[in-house]
Design a protein around this motif. Structure first.
Motif, PDB file in Angstrom:
ATOM      1  N   ASP A  41      83.773  47.021  61.999  1.00  0.00           N
ATOM      2  CA  ASP A  41      83.215  46.553  63.272  1.00  0.00           C
ATOM      3  C   ASP A  41      83.640  45.119  63.576  1.00  0.00           C
ATOM      4  OD1 ASP A  41      81.928  48.984  63.451  1.00  0.00           O
ATOM      5  OD2 ASP A  41      80.025  48.222  62.658  1.00  0.00           O
ATOM      6  N   VAL A  42      83.653  44.289  62.546  1.00  0.00           N
ATOM      7  CA  VAL A  42      84.042  42.883  62.732  1.00  0.00           C
ATOM      8  C   VAL A  42      85.463  42.794  63.260  1.00  0.00           C
ATOM      9  CG1 VAL A  42      84.617  40.769  61.477  1.00  0.00           C
ATOM     10  CG2 VAL A  42      82.419  41.891  61.077  1.00  0.00           C
ATOM     11  N   ARG A  43      86.393  43.495  62.642  1.00  0.00           N
ATOM     12  CA  ARG A  43      87.783  43.454  63.088  1.00  0.00           C
ATOM     13  C   ARG A  43      87.942  44.065  64.482  1.00  0.00           C
ATOM     14  NH1 ARG A  43      92.122  43.005  58.982  1.00  0.00           N
ATOM     15  NH2 ARG A  43      93.254  44.653  60.109  1.00  0.00           N
ATOM     16  N   ALA A  44      87.193  45.122  64.748  1.00  0.00           N
ATOM     17  CA  ALA A  44      87.302  45.779  66.048  1.00  0.00           C
ATOM     18  C   ALA A  44      86.879  44.853  67.184  1.00  0.00           C
ATOM     19  CB  ALA A  44      86.465  47.057  66.061  1.00  0.00           C
ATOM     20  N   LEU A  45      85.772  44.154  67.008  1.00  0.00           N
ATOM     21  CA  LEU A  45      85.299  43.311  68.101  1.00  0.00           C
ATOM     22  C   LEU A  45      86.045  41.977  68.183  1.00  0.00           C
ATOM     23  CD1 LEU A  45      81.493  43.648  68.796  1.00  0.00           C
ATOM     24  CD2 LEU A  45      83.435  44.902  69.680  1.00  0.00           C
ATOM     25  N   GLY A 320      81.244  41.680  44.866  1.00  0.00           N
ATOM     26  CA  GLY A 320      80.640  40.508  44.253  1.00  0.00           C
ATOM     27  C   GLY A 320      81.315  40.067  42.976  1.00  0.00           C
ATOM     28  N   ARG A 321      82.386  40.767  42.585  1.00  0.00           N
ATOM     29  CA  ARG A 321      83.126  40.401  41.367  1.00  0.00           C
ATOM     30  C   ARG A 321      84.405  39.675  41.757  1.00  0.00           C
ATOM     31  NH1 ARG A 321      87.092  43.016  38.206  1.00  0.00           N
ATOM     32  NH2 ARG A 321      86.980  44.865  39.568  1.00  0.00           N
ATOM     33  N   LEU A 322      84.638  38.524  41.154  1.00  0.00           N
ATOM     34  CA  LEU A 322      85.868  37.780  41.389  1.00  0.00           C
ATOM     35  C   LEU A 322      86.987  38.422  40.581  1.00  0.00           C
ATOM     36  CD1 LEU A 322      87.249  35.276  42.670  1.00  0.00           C
ATOM     37  CD2 LEU A 322      86.665  34.014  40.584  1.00  0.00           C
ATOM     38  N   ASP A 323      87.882  39.101  41.290  1.00  0.00           N
ATOM     39  CA  ASP A 323      88.987  39.819  40.651  1.00  0.00           C
ATOM     40  C   ASP A 323      90.288  39.198  41.155  1.00  0.00           C
ATOM     41  OD1 ASP A 323      90.903  41.519  39.699  1.00  0.00           O
ATOM     42  OD2 ASP A 323      90.082  43.337  40.613  1.00  0.00           O
ATOM     43  N   LEU A 324      90.891  38.348  40.349  1.00  0.00           N
ATOM     44  CA  LEU A 324      92.049  37.582  40.786  1.00  0.00           C
ATOM     45  C   LEU A 324      93.298  38.433  40.992  1.00  0.00           C
ATOM     46  CD1 LEU A 324      91.607  34.385  38.583  1.00  0.00           C
ATOM     47  CD2 LEU A 324      90.695  34.870  40.863  1.00  0.00           C
ATOM     48  N   ARG A 325      93.248  39.705  40.593  1.00  0.00           N
ATOM     49  CA  ARG A 325      94.385  40.599  40.797  1.00  0.00           C
ATOM     50  C   ARG A 325      94.084  41.669  41.858  1.00  0.00           C
ATOM     51  NH1 ARG A 325      97.796  39.814  36.185  1.00  0.00           N
ATOM     52  NH2 ARG A 325      96.756  38.463  34.675  1.00  0.00           N
ATOM     53  N   ARG A 326      93.003  41.470  42.593  1.00  0.00           N
ATOM     54  CA  ARG A 326      92.578  42.427  43.612  1.00  0.00           C
ATOM     55  C   ARG A 326      93.559  42.468  44.787  1.00  0.00           C
ATOM     56  NH1 ARG A 326      87.365  44.044  45.183  1.00  0.00           N
ATOM     57  NH2 ARG A 326      86.382  42.431  43.881  1.00  0.00           N
ATOM     58  N   ASN A 327      93.662  43.634  45.421  1.00  0.00           N
ATOM     59  CA  ASN A 327      94.372  43.749  46.693  1.00  0.00           C
ATOM     60  C   ASN A 327      93.427  43.263  47.790  1.00  0.00           C
ATOM     61  OD1 ASN A 327      95.716  44.402  49.023  1.00  0.00           O
ATOM     62  ND2 ASN A 327      95.753  46.603  48.662  1.00  0.00           N
ATOM     63  N   THR A 328      93.689  42.097  48.323  1.00  0.00           N
ATOM     64  CA  THR A 328      92.781  41.496  49.311  1.00  0.00           C
ATOM     65  C   THR A 328      93.257  41.711  50.745  1.00  0.00           C
ATOM     66  OG1 THR A 328      93.967  39.394  49.118  1.00  0.00           O
ATOM     67  CG2 THR A 328      92.008  39.700  47.733  1.00  0.00           C
ATOM     68  N   SER A 329      94.215  42.595  50.932  1.00  0.00           N
ATOM     69  CA  SER A 329      94.743  42.844  52.267  1.00  0.00           C
ATOM     70  C   SER A 329      93.614  43.193  53.229  1.00  0.00           C
ATOM     71  CB  SER A 329      95.750  43.991  52.216  1.00  0.00           C
ATOM     72  OG  SER A 329      96.210  44.316  53.508  1.00  0.00           O
ATOM     73  N   GLY A 330      93.579  42.499  54.346  1.00  0.00           N
ATOM     74  CA  GLY A 330      92.556  42.766  55.347  1.00  0.00           C
ATOM     75  C   GLY A 330      91.400  41.796  55.336  1.00  0.00           C
ATOM     76  N   HIS A 331      91.358  40.864  54.376  1.00  0.00           N
ATOM     77  CA  HIS A 331      90.245  39.903  54.399  1.00  0.00           C
ATOM     78  C   HIS A 331      90.334  39.044  55.661  1.00  0.00           C
ATOM     79  CE1 HIS A 331      91.985  35.915  53.638  1.00  0.00           C
ATOM     80  NE2 HIS A 331      92.772  36.434  52.704  1.00  0.00           N
ATOM     81  N   ILE A 332      89.209  38.543  56.102  1.00  0.00           N
ATOM     82  CA  ILE A 332      89.192  37.766  57.344  1.00  0.00           C
ATOM     83  C   ILE A 332      88.661  36.356  57.122  1.00  0.00           C
ATOM     84  CG2 ILE A 332      89.065  39.783  58.849  1.00  0.00           C
ATOM     85  CD1 ILE A 332      86.067  39.090  59.190  1.00  0.00           C
ATOM     86  N   ALA A 333      89.003  35.767  55.990  1.00  0.00           N
ATOM     87  CA  ALA A 333      88.588  34.389  55.743  1.00  0.00           C
ATOM     88  C   ALA A 333      89.157  33.425  56.780  1.00  0.00           C
ATOM     89  CB  ALA A 333      89.025  33.957  54.346  1.00  0.00           C
ATOM     90  N   PHE A 334      90.307  33.788  57.371  1.00  0.00           N
ATOM     91  CA  PHE A 334      90.908  32.952  58.411  1.00  0.00           C
ATOM     92  C   PHE A 334      90.648  33.512  59.813  1.00  0.00           C
ATOM     93  CE2 PHE A 334      93.782  31.864  54.793  1.00  0.00           C
ATOM     94  CZ  PHE A 334      93.494  30.509  54.746  1.00  0.00           C
ATOM     95  N   GLY A 335      89.650  34.398  59.923  1.00  0.00           N
ATOM     96  CA  GLY A 335      89.400  35.019  61.208  1.00  0.00           C
ATOM     97  C   GLY A 335      90.327  36.197  61.418  1.00  0.00           C
ATOM     98  N   PHE A 336      90.341  36.689  62.654  1.00  0.00           N
ATOM     99  CA  PHE A 336      91.161  37.860  62.959  1.00  0.00           C
ATOM    100  C   PHE A 336      91.452  37.880  64.451  1.00  0.00           C
ATOM    101  CE2 PHE A 336      91.715  42.476  63.813  1.00  0.00           C
ATOM    102  CZ  PHE A 336      92.790  42.712  62.959  1.00  0.00           C
TER     103      PHE A 336
END
Length: 391
Positions: A41-45, A320-336
């Motif tokens: 929903d966040v990305r859609a709007l 809630g787990r910090l996984d430094l090898r995670r696939n983070t594609s799609g995160h919106i820390a920089f907005g969208f």
């Protein structure tokens, strides 16, 4: 809403995401707005064409007092197209990946100088405040050099930026801080326009003049936006990132030190995990729109929570787990969408260089205080007031 674990978003986000992902909330000014907590929903709007980012709109969901100050000329985050598109195109070239690569050697020099001072101070046996010695100086000096701001004037914008972003500040406090920054930067813009140099403001002054679009107030507002966004957010990411790496996953931290090529992915995970900027992703809908079964009416405001979206388990398992090898594609820390952070390439470079340099040159780094006793900021941008370390 208060955070439980200092690295986690408010626990209410998870409850709302599961039970009422589009819900009404009451703001500090007494008005209501819609809160979105699902990633989809966040990305859609945020990419919806029938929205406005204007802080001047009466329904804009203000999370701080005097939000209209951020609707002044030059503040891209408050513009809509076609005006937004025109001005963003004018400045995008200043923050491309290629231009930032050319800046990396200078960023490395700045970080090395800060770490030199940290090692000297630590030699006395006393703890070192990493906020003062690293987190603030690195992005402050970088953005000052990029814009052409005298670094000896950094106290002016650091003090006033803190007032602008703190939830404890009154409207009068923010108005005073905003005015002081605008006067300071207005004088600098005048200088750059009269005697252009090879800085962002100098080049933009020439570009706008050549295009017949030069507007002193606009360029002053843009300089202010870059200065605010260019040091406060990255400074807080450095402090919280160091804290999270030392506290959450020391084993994987050791692997990062051994193989610096892993750091870019680790930075993306830290950006997702910490989500220090939650609320600037706010808009007003301009037409009735259904979202997850709820209709948001035209001229109603919504807050697209970056922290909630970045911790959506449907997209990021065990968020809630910090996984430094995670696939983070799609995160919106920089907005969208069209208002995604203009300086994200620069921020990534600063974080990668700072973390790699600090942890490789200061082995045995550790926190002086437990993470639940650190002085966290109650601010629009989450962070730490101080961070004492030793080794």
């Amino acid at each position: 809403m208060a955070r439980g674990c200092p690295f986690a978003p408010p626990p209410e986000y998870a409850e709302l995401r599961a039970e009422q992902p589009v819900s009404q909330v009451r703001l500090q000014n007494g008005r209501t707005a819609w809160l979105l907590t699902r990633h989809e929903d966040v990305r859609a709007l945020l990419s919806h064409p029938a929205t406005t980012a204007s802080r001047a709109h009466p329904a804009f969901p203000a999370t701080v007092a005097n939000v209209q100050a951020f609707a002044q000329k030059g503040f891209l985050l408050s513009m809509d197209s076609p005006e937004h598109l025109m001005h963003r195109r004018m400045v995008t070239g200043e923050f491309t990946a290629g231009r930032v690569r050319k800046l990396r050697p200078r960023i490395q020099e700045i970080v090395d100088a800060c770490v030199d001072r940290i090692l000297e101070a630590g030699a006395t046996g006393r703890p070192v405040n990493l906020v003062e010695e690293l987190s603030l100086p690195v992005p402050s000096l970088v953005i000052c050099e990029i814009l052409g701001v005298p670094y000896d004037a950094r106290g002016i914008f650091q003090k006033n930026t803190e007032v602008l972003l703190s939830q404890a500040s009154t409207a009068a406090d923010r108005e005073g801080a905003f005015g002081a920054l605008r006067v300071f930067l207005g004088e600098l813009v005048t200088l750059k326009a009269e005697t252009p140099d090879d800085t962002v403001l100098g080049r933009l002054a020439v570009k706008y003049q050549d295009a017949g679009l030069y507007d002193h107030e606009h360029l002053t507002g843009f300089a202010m936006l870059l200065l605010l966004a260019g040091h406060e957010t990255t400074a807080n990411m450095i402090s919280l990132g160091v804290t999270a790496l030392l506290h959450e996953n020391p084993t994987e931290l050791a692997s990062l030190v051994a193989d610096p090529s892993l750091m870019p992915g680790a930075v993306e995970e830290l950006l997702r995990y910490l989500s220090i900027v939650d609320y600037p992703t706010s808009r007003v809908l301009l037409e009735d729109t259904e979202v997850s079964g709820t209709v948001i009416r035209a001229d109603e405001g919504f807050i697209a929570s970056a922290a909630a979206a970045n911790h959506d388990p449907e997209v990021f398992p065990e968020p809630g787990r910090l996984d430094l090898r995670r696939n983070t594609s799609g995160h919106i820390a920089f907005g969208f969408g069209v208002h995604a952070c203009l300086g994200q390439n620069l921020a990534r470079a600063e974080l990668e260089i700072t973390f790699n340099t600090l942890f490789s040159r200061v082995p045995g780094l550790r926190l002086v205080d437990p993470v639940d006793q650190l002085p966290y900021k109650q601010s629009t941008v989450y962070g730490l007031h101080t961070l004492e370390v030793t080794w």
